[in-house]
Design an enzyme around this catalytic site. Structure first.
Site, PDB file in Angstrom:
ATOM      1  N   GLY A  11      40.203  45.855  32.000  1.00  0.00           N
ATOM      2  CA  GLY A  11      39.359  47.026  31.758  1.00  0.00           C
ATOM      3  C   GLY A  11      40.202  48.243  31.403  1.00  0.00           C
ATOM      4  N   ASP A  12      39.539  49.256  30.866  1.00  0.00           N
ATOM      5  CA  ASP A  12      40.191  50.519  30.503  1.00  0.00           C
ATOM      6  C   ASP A  12      41.326  50.348  29.490  1.00  0.00           C
ATOM      7  OD1 ASP A  12      38.461  51.774  32.305  1.00  0.00           O
ATOM      8  OD2 ASP A  12      39.864  51.520  33.961  1.00  0.00           O
ATOM      9  N   GLY A  14      40.933  50.907  26.363  1.00  0.00           N
ATOM     10  CA  GLY A  14      40.665  51.809  25.236  1.00  0.00           C
ATOM     11  C   GLY A  14      39.621  51.243  24.286  1.00  0.00           C
ATOM     12  N   LYS A  15      38.667  50.507  24.843  1.00  0.00           N
ATOM     13  CA  LYS A  15      37.619  49.887  24.005  1.00  0.00           C
ATOM     14  C   LYS A  15      36.754  50.940  23.313  1.00  0.00           C
ATOM     15  CE  LYS A  15      36.211  47.730  27.698  1.00  0.00           C
ATOM     16  NZ  LYS A  15      37.314  47.973  28.636  1.00  0.00           N
ATOM     17  N   GLY A  39      33.499  52.872  31.963  1.00  0.00           N
ATOM     18  CA  GLY A  39      33.835  54.262  31.665  1.00  0.00           C
ATOM     19  C   GLY A  39      34.546  54.244  30.337  1.00  0.00           C
ATOM     20  N   HIS A  40      33.841  54.585  29.263  1.00  0.00           N
ATOM     21  CA  HIS A  40      34.416  54.508  27.922  1.00  0.00           C
ATOM     22  C   HIS A  40      34.615  55.914  27.377  1.00  0.00           C
ATOM     23  CE1 HIS A  40      32.703  50.183  27.296  1.00  0.00           C
ATOM     24  NE2 HIS A  40      33.537  50.279  28.307  1.00  0.00           N
ATOM     25  N   THR A  41      35.806  56.150  26.845  1.00  0.00           N
ATOM     26  CA  THR A  41      36.146  57.495  26.387  1.00  0.00           C
ATOM     27  C   THR A  41      36.227  57.517  24.870  1.00  0.00           C
ATOM     28  OG1 THR A  41      37.584  57.496  28.307  1.00  0.00           O
ATOM     29  CG2 THR A  41      37.740  59.391  26.833  1.00  0.00           C
ATOM     30  N   ARG A 141      16.376  35.113  40.540  1.00  0.00           N
ATOM     31  CA  ARG A 141      15.016  35.176  39.993  1.00  0.00           C
ATOM     32  C   ARG A 141      14.099  36.079  40.806  1.00  0.00           C
ATOM     33  NH1 ARG A 141      15.008  28.812  39.714  1.00  0.00           N
ATOM     34  NH2 ARG A 141      15.770  29.319  41.781  1.00  0.00           N
ATOM     35  N   GLN A 232      34.426  46.350  30.582  1.00  0.00           N
ATOM     36  CA  GLN A 232      35.370  45.652  31.472  1.00  0.00           C
ATOM     37  C   GLN A 232      36.374  44.824  30.649  1.00  0.00           C
ATOM     38  OE1 GLN A 232      31.689  45.315  32.620  1.00  0.00           O
ATOM     39  NE2 GLN A 232      32.204  47.343  33.304  1.00  0.00           N
ATOM     40  N   THR A 247      34.176  41.561  38.075  1.00  0.00           N
ATOM     41  CA  THR A 247      32.842  42.122  37.950  1.00  0.00           C
ATOM     42  C   THR A 247      31.866  40.948  37.836  1.00  0.00           C
ATOM     43  OG1 THR A 247      31.519  43.841  36.871  1.00  0.00           O
ATOM     44  CG2 THR A 247      32.851  42.397  35.417  1.00  0.00           C
TER      45      THR A 247
HETATM   46  P1  GDP Z   1      37.732  51.655  27.948  1.00  0.00           P
HETATM   47  O1  GDP Z   1      37.054  51.536  29.270  1.00  0.00           O
HETATM   48  O2  GDP Z   1      38.370  50.379  27.514  1.00  0.00           O
HETATM   49  O3  GDP Z   1      36.855  52.232  26.867  1.00  0.00           O
HETATM   50  O4  GDP Z   1      38.925  52.678  28.153  1.00  0.00           O
HETATM   51  P2  GDP Z   1      38.857  54.084  28.972  1.00  0.00           P
HETATM   52  O5  GDP Z   1      38.212  55.085  28.111  1.00  0.00           O
HETATM   53  O6  GDP Z   1      38.338  53.877  30.345  1.00  0.00           O
HETATM   54  O7  GDP Z   1      40.398  54.346  29.172  1.00  0.00           O
HETATM   55  C1  GDP Z   1      41.280  54.523  28.132  1.00  0.00           C
HETATM   56  C2  GDP Z   1      41.905  55.939  28.229  1.00  0.00           C
HETATM   57  O8  GDP Z   1      43.056  55.978  27.412  1.00  0.00           O
HETATM   58  C3  GDP Z   1      40.999  57.026  27.717  1.00  0.00           C
HETATM   59  O9  GDP Z   1      41.285  58.227  28.386  1.00  0.00           O
HETATM   60  C4  GDP Z   1      41.382  57.119  26.252  1.00  0.00           C
HETATM   61  O10 GDP Z   1      41.104  58.376  25.668  1.00  0.00           O
HETATM   62  C5  GDP Z   1      42.860  56.890  26.335  1.00  0.00           C
HETATM   63  N1  GDP Z   1      43.456  56.213  25.178  1.00  0.00           N
HETATM   64  C6  GDP Z   1      42.915  55.266  24.369  1.00  0.00           C
HETATM   65  N2  GDP Z   1      43.837  54.830  23.471  1.00  0.00           N
HETATM   66  C7  GDP Z   1      44.975  55.509  23.746  1.00  0.00           C
HETATM   67  C8  GDP Z   1      46.300  55.483  23.196  1.00  0.00           C
HETATM   68  O11 GDP Z   1      46.626  54.739  22.273  1.00  0.00           O
HETATM   69  N3  GDP Z   1      47.220  56.335  23.763  1.00  0.00           N
HETATM   70  C9  GDP Z   1      46.900  57.163  24.794  1.00  0.00           C
HETATM   71  N4  GDP Z   1      47.856  57.948  25.287  1.00  0.00           N
HETATM   72  N5  GDP Z   1      45.681  57.197  25.343  1.00  0.00           N
HETATM   73  C10 GDP Z   1      44.734  56.383  24.825  1.00  0.00           C
HETATM   74  P1  IMO Z   2      35.566  49.589  31.514  1.00  0.00           P
HETATM   75  O1  IMO Z   2      34.391  49.141  30.682  1.00  0.00           O
HETATM   76  C1  IMO Z   2      38.159  48.761  34.927  1.00  0.00           C
HETATM   77  C2  IMO Z   2      36.321  46.652  38.328  1.00  0.00           C
HETATM   78  C3  IMO Z   2      36.164  47.399  39.639  1.00  0.00           C
HETATM   79  C4  IMO Z   2      36.268  46.242  40.612  1.00  0.00           C
HETATM   80  C5  IMO Z   2      35.542  45.117  39.883  1.00  0.00           C
HETATM   81  C6  IMO Z   2      34.094  44.941  40.306  1.00  0.00           C
HETATM   82  O2  IMO Z   2      35.696  51.052  31.592  1.00  0.00           O
HETATM   83  O3  IMO Z   2      36.796  48.883  31.099  1.00  0.00           O
HETATM   84  P2  IMO Z   2      31.885  46.289  39.775  1.00  0.00           P
HETATM   85  O4  IMO Z   2      31.502  47.707  40.093  1.00  0.00           O
HETATM   86  O5  IMO Z   2      31.852  45.956  38.329  1.00  0.00           O
HETATM   87  O6  IMO Z   2      31.118  45.289  40.592  1.00  0.00           O
HETATM   88  O7  IMO Z   2      33.413  46.172  40.270  1.00  0.00           O
HETATM   89  O8  IMO Z   2      35.618  45.439  38.505  1.00  0.00           O
HETATM   90  N1  IMO Z   2      35.741  47.327  37.154  1.00  0.00           N
HETATM   91  C7  IMO Z   2      36.445  47.927  36.179  1.00  0.00           C
HETATM   92  N2  IMO Z   2      37.764  48.150  36.046  1.00  0.00           N
HETATM   93  N3  IMO Z   2      37.323  49.147  33.929  1.00  0.00           N
HETATM   94  C8  IMO Z   2      36.002  48.915  34.031  1.00  0.00           C
HETATM   95  O9  IMO Z   2      35.152  49.138  33.013  1.00  0.00           O
HETATM   96  C9  IMO Z   2      35.505  48.311  35.207  1.00  0.00           C
HETATM   97  N4  IMO Z   2      34.277  47.958  35.623  1.00  0.00           N
HETATM   98  C10 IMO Z   2      34.433  47.349  36.803  1.00  0.00           C
HETATM   99  O10 IMO Z   2      37.197  48.338  39.824  1.00  0.00           O
HETATM  100  O11 IMO Z   2      37.597  45.833  40.775  1.00  0.00           O
HETATM  101 MG    MG Z   3      37.046  52.448  31.135  1.00  0.00          MG
END
Ligand code: GDP
Ligand code: IMO
Ligand code: MG
Length: 456
Positions: A11-12, A14-15, A39-41, A141, A232, A247
């Site tokens: 997860g996180d 940078g999707k 949490g998508h940015t 269900r 995720q 998750t």
């Molecule tokens: P997601 O959940 O996969 O959409 O990713 P998040 O948004 O939770 O986390 C990615 C974070 O890294 C965000 O704050 C983005 O703005 C930032 N980000 C994405 N790509 C890059 C990159 O190439 N370099 C840096 N420094 N930050 C990035």
């Molecule tokens: P994005 O889309 C990172 C993690 C939680 C926990 C596990 C289960 O931003 O990448 P949940 O609330 O889904 O039942 O928690 O999954 N988790 C994530 N970690 N990025 C996420 O989403 C996540 N969504 C859930 O921290 O370990």
């Molecule tokens: Mg995220």
């Protein structure tokens, strides 16, 4: 055609940013699993948008769809839509009638179960959004679906069946009294009916409910480009991840078919892009073979490897690796190639987006977990049990580091302007996964993203 965006790690990765980078060519952006745990940015013209439920395409005025595989908290949905409207956008979001609804008791029970599990180190460190309990009710269900909110009789029937069970669970299994710390209204049929019927009326008024598969097929037939936005990542997929620290849905590409109602061949005829963070970060619990130090600041004196906690702090601070919701520091580690090989196979990646190479800039050397050693044998992919994964020792490869440069200028010039050592690193990843690089992220903004190849 379709493009599916999948997190290849934890997860996180940078999707959201990649969905946005390709957004111009797209007509419809569809979430196929998860809920407001994401949490998508998206950073657009200097403005940052953080979305937990609404598909990232909403920022660009694309149609957003929450597919049947999602779990939808209507409170969050309307809060996000209203917040976007206040910022001058006009989000157009549809919700699958087959998607399940997160009710207030799901969140409460999520917290209770995590508490109990923490005694045995089994807590996943959930986001507390009620995701697991809602998917449990779906499989059991006894869930409430978006379509049920539109029909008062069905909604009342569903609540009358399920709510008494939840009361018993909380009072008799967890031994917690309703009222006091626990909001009794969350377990009150009449109160729930009123509120959720109200949500149903708004969904109806705004014409948001769709039969997802049919809606998407019509758009495809009309020649629309569709993007499936995974939330995720593969290693926290309920089937292919590090169970039980996962998750409760399928972020992997197969989820894009099941979670929207188009056939797997539709998804498979399109592209599947794996989003890779150039290192690892993790908000939840469980093993992590390439972990650097620990969040508590492990030192050589207390079992950490020399210099690791400093490295971890460097990467954590530079990459802003703190949870968006709770602010808790994320665990960080080196890139884990067995994890990525597992993801490439489970998803069938046709392209890669590798983000955050700017974050690693300035280090003397950059390491990669190339393989694992388990019971004296080398493994190139992840073992199927989390216990075995926890026993894996990472075998590292070392790459020369690269300097911090003006990344926006590099992005403007293109791939060849990336420092040579960073390109060596990128080439290694692409070769190992036998998948071409489509995008390189060198910063959070759209203008700090190098597009090598566009799927459209
Ligand atoms: P997601 O959940 O996969 O959409 O990713 P998040 O948004 O939770 O986390 C990615 C974070 O890294 C965000 O704050 C983005 O703005 C930032 N980000 C994405 N790509 C890059 C990159 O190439 N370099 C840096 N420094 N930050 C990035
Ligand atoms: P994005 O889309 C990172 C993690 C939680 C926990 C596990 C289960 O931003 O990448 P949940 O609330 O889904 O039942 O928690 O999954 N988790 C994530 N970690 N990025 C996420 O989403 C996540 N969504 C859930 O921290 O370990
Ligand atoms: Mg995220």
């Amino acid at each position: 055609m379709t493009v599916t965006i999948v997190g290849s790690q934890l997860g996180d990765e940078g999707k959201g940013g990649i969905v946005d980078v390709y957004g111009d060519a797209v007509d419809v952006v569809v979430r196929y699993q998860g809920g407001d745990n994401a949490g998508h940015t998206v950073v657009y013209e200097g403005d940052e948008y953080k979305l937990s439920l609404v598909p990232s395409g909403a920022v660009r005025g694309k149609i957003g769809v929450l597919g049947n595989g999602c779990v939808v908290n209507p409170n969050t949905l309307f809060e996000e839509l209203d917040a976007l409207s206040k910022r001058g956008l006009s989000p157009d979001v549809r919700v699958a009638e087959r998607a399940h609804v997160i009710l207030p008791y799901h969140r409460i029970i999520d917290g209770m179960e995590e508490d109990v599990k923490s005694d045995d180190d089994l807590a996943a460190g959930t986001t507390g959004r009620g995701i697991g309990p809602t998917y449990e009710d779906k499989a059991g269900r006894r869930g409430v679906r978006i379509g049920d909110l539109l029909n008062p009789e069905t909604l009342r029937d569903r609540l009358e069946y399920v709510v008494p069970q939840k009361r018993v669970l909380v009072e008799d299994v967890y031994g917690i009294e309703l009222g006091g710390d626990v909001d009794a209204e969350a377990f009150d049929i009449d109160a729930l009916f009123e509120t959720y019927r109200g949500f149903g009326e708004r969904i109806e008024r705004e014409g948001m409910a769709v039969n997802c598969g049919e809606f998407l097929q019509r758009r495809l037939d009309a020649g629309d480009e569709i993007m499936f936005e995974g939330a995720q990542g593969t290693s926290i997929d309920i089937d292919h991840g590090i169970y039980p620290y996962v998750t409760s849905s399928n972020p992997t590409a197969g989820g894009a078919a099941v979670g929207t109602g188009v056939g797997p061949s539709v998804v498979g005829r399109g592209e599947v892009i794996g989003i890779v963070k150039a290192y690892l970060s993790r908000v939840g619990t469980g093993p992590l073979p390439t972990e650097l130090g620990s969040v508590d600041g492990q030192t050589p004196e207390n079992g950490g490897r020399p210099g690791e906690s400093e490295l971890a702090t460097f990467i954590r601070d530079k990459g802003g690796e703190y949870g968006t919701v709770t602010g808790r520091p994320r665990r960080v580690g080196w890139l884990d190639m067995p994890m990525l090989r597992h993801a490439a196979r489970a998803n069938g990646f046709t392209g890669l987006a590798i983000n955050h190479i700017d974050v690693l800039a300035g280090l003397d050397e950059v390491r990669v977990g190339h393989s694992y050693i388990l019971d004296g044998e080398e493994l190139l992919s992840m073992p199927a049990t989390t216990e075995k994964w926890g026993d894996c020792e990472a075998e590292f490869r070392t790459f020369d580091g690269w300097d911090d440069v003006d990344w926006a200028a590099v992005a403007a010039e293109g791939y060849d302007a990336i420092p040579q050592n960073a390109r060596t690193y990128l080439d290694y990843v692409a070769d190992e996964l036998d998948t071409p690089i489509y995008v390189v992220g060198v910063g959070p903004g759209r203008e700090e993203t190098i597009i090598v190849e566009s799927p459209f």
